[in-house]
Design an enzyme around this catalytic site. Structure first.
Site, PDB file in Angstrom:
ATOM      1  N   THR A  23     -11.619   0.482   9.248  1.00 33.94           N
ATOM      2  CA  THR A  23     -12.993   0.484   8.732  1.00 33.94           C
ATOM      3  C   THR A  23     -13.186   1.447   7.559  1.00 33.94           C
ATOM      4  O   THR A  23     -12.384   2.340   7.319  1.00 33.94           O
ATOM      5  CB  THR A  23     -13.980   0.870   9.851  1.00 33.94           C
ATOM      6  N   ASP A  24     -14.303   1.225   6.885  1.00 38.84           N
ATOM      7  CA  ASP A  24     -14.697   2.138   5.819  1.00 38.84           C
ATOM      8  C   ASP A  24     -15.581   3.242   6.410  1.00 38.84           C
ATOM      9  O   ASP A  24     -15.752   3.320   7.632  1.00 38.84           O
ATOM     10  CB  ASP A  24     -15.409   1.381   4.690  1.00 38.84           C
ATOM     11  N   ILE A  25     -16.159   4.045   5.567  1.00 38.77           N
ATOM     12  CA  ILE A  25     -16.950   5.186   6.045  1.00 38.77           C
ATOM     13  C   ILE A  25     -18.181   4.745   6.850  1.00 38.77           C
ATOM     14  O   ILE A  25     -18.676   5.489   7.693  1.00 38.77           O
ATOM     15  CB  ILE A  25     -17.347   6.099   4.870  1.00 38.77           C
TER      16      ILE A  25
END
Length: 136
Positions: A17-19
Site C-alpha cells: 500500500t501507499d501512505i
C-alpha cells in the site's frame, strides 16, 4: 478451477500500500502475474521447465500487452480474489481476462496477452502439448 475460471486468493499486506493504506497501482499487475502463474501450474504447465531452453519445446511466456481498468482501490488487510479466465487461444499467444475482486465486487479488470517466444525472443508457435492444456 471453477467453471473454467481460476481463483487465486490474496491478502493485501502493508508493503503493498501507499501512505493512505490503498494498494499501489503497480501491485495489481504483480497480483495478476502470481494468479496467472498458479493457473498455469494447475493446468499442468511447468514454467520452470519452459525456461530451460534445453527442453524440447524451447518456448517461454512473456507479457505482450496489458490493458488495466481500475474501478476501486483495495486497502490494507483486504482479502482479494484474482479470477483468471482464458478468453482466446492463438497460434503463439493467449489472452487472459483477470478480475481482482473484493467480496465479489470487481476492483480491477485486466486483459493480458501473453506470447510464446523462443530463446531468441521472437514469437514462436505454442507447442501442441501446451496448447492442449490451455484448451479448458
Amino acid at each position: 478451477m471453477k467453471d473454467k475460471i481460476h481463483h487465486f486468493p490474496i491478502r493485501v499486506y502493508y508493503e503493498d500500500t501507499d501512505i493512505g493504506g490503498v494498494v499501489y497501482y503497480a501491485n495489481y499487475l504483480k497480483y495478476m502475474e502470481r494468479a496467472r502463474s498458479e493457473m498455469l501450474r494447475v493446468l499442468g504447465i511447468d514454467q520452470a521447465e519452459m525456461l530451460d531452453y534445453n527442453h524440447s519445446d524451447d518456448v517461454a511466456f512473456v507479457v505482450k500487452r496489458a490493458e488495466i481498468d481500475f474501478n476501486k482501490g483495495a486497502r490494507f488487510d483486504d482479502h482479494l480474489v484474482v479470477k483468471s479466465e482464458i478468453t482466446k487461444l492463438g497460434g503463439a499467444s493467449v489472452i487472459i481476462k483477470q478480475d481482482i475482486t473484493l467480496d465479489d465486487h470487481i476492483l480491477v479488470t485486466g486483459m493480458i496477452k501473453i506470447a510464446s517466444v523462443g530463446q531468441d525472443g521472437k514469437a514462436k508457435r505454442l507447442p501442441g502439448a501446451i496448447k492442449e492444456k490451455l484448451k479448458i
